[in-house]
Design a protein around this motif. Sequence first.
Motif, short mmCIF file in Angstrom:
data_model
loop_
_atom_site.label_atom_id
_atom_site.label_comp_id
_atom_site.label_asym_id
_atom_site.label_seq_id
_atom_site.Cartn_x
_atom_site.Cartn_y
_atom_site.Cartn_z
N ASP A 100 -6.42 -4.66 2.49
CA ASP A 100 -7.67 -4.28 3.13
C ASP A 100 -7.56 -2.99 3.92
N ASN A 101 -6.36 -2.42 3.97
CA ASN A 101 -6.13 -1.19 4.73
C ASN A 101 -5.87 -0.05 3.75
N GLN A 102 -6.73 0.96 3.80
CA GLN A 102 -6.64 2.04 2.82
C GLN A 102 -5.30 2.77 2.90
N ALA A 103 -4.82 3.08 4.11
CA ALA A 103 -3.57 3.80 4.24
C ALA A 103 -2.40 2.99 3.71
N ALA A 104 -2.37 1.69 4.01
CA ALA A 104 -1.29 0.85 3.53
C ALA A 104 -1.33 0.72 2.01
N THR A 105 -2.53 0.56 1.45
CA THR A 105 -2.65 0.47 -0.01
C THR A 105 -2.18 1.75 -0.68
N LEU A 106 -2.53 2.89 -0.11
CA LEU A 106 -2.08 4.17 -0.67
C LEU A 106 -0.57 4.29 -0.62
N SER A 107 0.07 3.75 0.40
CA SER A 107 1.54 3.77 0.49
C SER A 107 2.15 3.00 -0.67
N VAL A 108 1.57 1.83 -0.98
CA VAL A 108 2.06 1.04 -2.11
C VAL A 108 1.83 1.79 -3.42
N LEU A 109 0.67 2.40 -3.58
CA LEU A 109 0.37 3.15 -4.80
C LEU A 109 1.33 4.33 -4.97
N ARG A 110 1.62 5.04 -3.89
CA ARG A 110 2.55 6.17 -3.99
C ARG A 110 3.95 5.69 -4.35
N ALA A 111 4.37 4.56 -3.76
CA ALA A 111 5.69 4.02 -4.09
C ALA A 111 5.77 3.62 -5.55
N GLY A 112 4.71 3.01 -6.05
CA GLY A 112 4.69 2.64 -7.45
C GLY A 112 4.70 3.85 -8.37
N ALA A 113 3.88 4.85 -8.06
CA ALA A 113 3.82 6.05 -8.89
C ALA A 113 5.17 6.77 -8.89
N GLY A 114 5.83 6.83 -7.73
CA GLY A 114 7.13 7.50 -7.66
C GLY A 114 8.20 6.83 -8.49
N ALA A 115 8.09 5.52 -8.67
CA ALA A 115 9.08 4.77 -9.45
C ALA A 115 8.61 4.48 -10.87
N GLY A 116 7.41 4.94 -11.24
CA GLY A 116 6.89 4.67 -12.57
C GLY A 116 6.50 3.22 -12.77
N LEU A 117 6.05 2.56 -11.71
CA LEU A 117 5.68 1.15 -11.79
C LEU A 117 4.16 1.00 -11.74
N PRO A 118 3.60 0.14 -12.57
CA PRO A 118 2.16 -0.14 -12.46
C PRO A 118 1.89 -0.98 -11.22
N VAL A 119 0.70 -0.78 -10.65
CA VAL A 119 0.28 -1.52 -9.46
C VAL A 119 -0.98 -2.30 -9.80
N PHE A 120 -0.96 -3.59 -9.51
CA PHE A 120 -2.09 -4.48 -9.75
C PHE A 120 -2.67 -4.92 -8.41
N GLY A 121 -3.93 -5.34 -8.42
CA GLY A 121 -4.55 -5.80 -7.19
C GLY A 121 -5.81 -6.58 -7.47
N ALA A 122 -6.63 -6.71 -6.42
CA ALA A 122 -7.84 -7.52 -6.52
C ALA A 122 -9.08 -6.77 -6.08
N SER A 123 -9.05 -5.41 -6.19
CA SER A 123 -10.22 -4.64 -5.78
C SER A 123 -10.42 -3.45 -6.71
N GLU A 124 -11.68 -3.10 -6.92
CA GLU A 124 -11.99 -1.92 -7.73
C GLU A 124 -11.53 -0.65 -7.05
N GLY A 125 -11.55 -0.65 -5.71
CA GLY A 125 -11.10 0.53 -4.99
C GLY A 125 -9.65 0.85 -5.28
N LEU A 126 -8.81 -0.17 -5.41
CA LEU A 126 -7.40 0.06 -5.72
C LEU A 126 -7.26 0.72 -7.08
N VAL A 127 -8.04 0.29 -8.06
CA VAL A 127 -7.96 0.87 -9.40
C VAL A 127 -8.42 2.33 -9.37
N ARG A 128 -9.50 2.60 -8.65
CA ARG A 128 -9.97 3.98 -8.56
C ARG A 128 -8.96 4.88 -7.87
N SER A 129 -8.17 4.32 -6.97
CA SER A 129 -7.22 5.12 -6.20
C SER A 129 -5.87 5.29 -6.88
#
Length: 351
Positions: free
Chosen positions: A248-277
């Motif tokens: 529910d926290n945009q900054a925290a979610t972006l941290s997870v997304l950046r960590a996944g992108a840096g390692a080449g890992l897909p990130v799954f979630g439960a919100s459309e905002g996460l997919v758009r980001s």
Amino acid sequence: MSVAAKTSLPLPCTTRLLRGATRALLACAALLGAALCPAAGFTVLMGDDLAAHAEFVQQLRQGLDPASRFELVRLAPGAPDTAAAEPGDVNVGVRTRSMRSSISSADGGSLTMAVGAVAARAAIERPGQEPLVLAMLSRLDYEGLRASPALRRADRRVGVLLRDPAMTDQLALVSAVLPAQRHRIGVVATPESEPLVRDLQRAAQAQSGGGWDLQVEYAPDARSLATALRAVVPRSDALMVLPDLIGDNQAATLSVLRAGAGAGLPVFGASEGLVRSGGLAAAVSTPAQLAQQARLLAQKVAGGGGAGSGGNPLVEAATPATVRINPTVARGLGLRLPEERELTERLTATR
């Protein structure tokens, strides 16, 4: 020679039978109507102005019988006692009142539906025995309400509709998207997220042949999130963002997304905002789907039969789920994904 005997009832007797049959049919129709339309109308409580909640209420109203009473009460502490009907619709009343007066003025016999955590907390504390449906709650919202004795009153039936799909749907989506050999799911959770982690663990154990290996790290605060990600990323084939304080926290979610992108890992979630980001995919429920499910849950709770009674609320996760994917992220990860509609159908089939 045979003689056919014809027996006829006297007219008064026939009339009485017809009247009795008519009354029986009307009684059955009334019972059926009560099951399909559990109350004379809805009293909907709102305690915030979130866009998703407003759309849910709009969809809820549109799906009702035009003759049904639909009263929207906005809980605004300190607001003056005013009432105004929406222009052009005599069946819909919109009131803005103080929280205390709104709660105590609901019509007896109608079903009350509270939208969101603020309204749900107010609704369970109100007097009266009319059925309640608490809608658009997160799993953690519901956990917070469970501590209140008012939620477990034996004289009132309560239904709870969670806004997020079940963890079984989330794992089914991961299974449909990732190659079979990639089964390590990394999760960073907060201590308050333990109910969600348990749900995820139970879902992983329940899926036969899934072979899920959950890697869970805890981040008690924002400063420890980076440390938890550094620990969990090397042990994971994919990351999942839970609908908790991190999700529910945009900054925290972006941290997870950046960590996944840096390692080449897909990130799954439960919100459309996460997919758009930058997330790969999410299983979500739209406000229209949630409104339809809320109406069905209201029928179960208000229709008798013991659903949600005895201090045991009837709790449902959001279903069905709709899949959202990010094609750009998929191409970057070298994944060829089916269309969203096909993935949505797969989730429905597995259920």
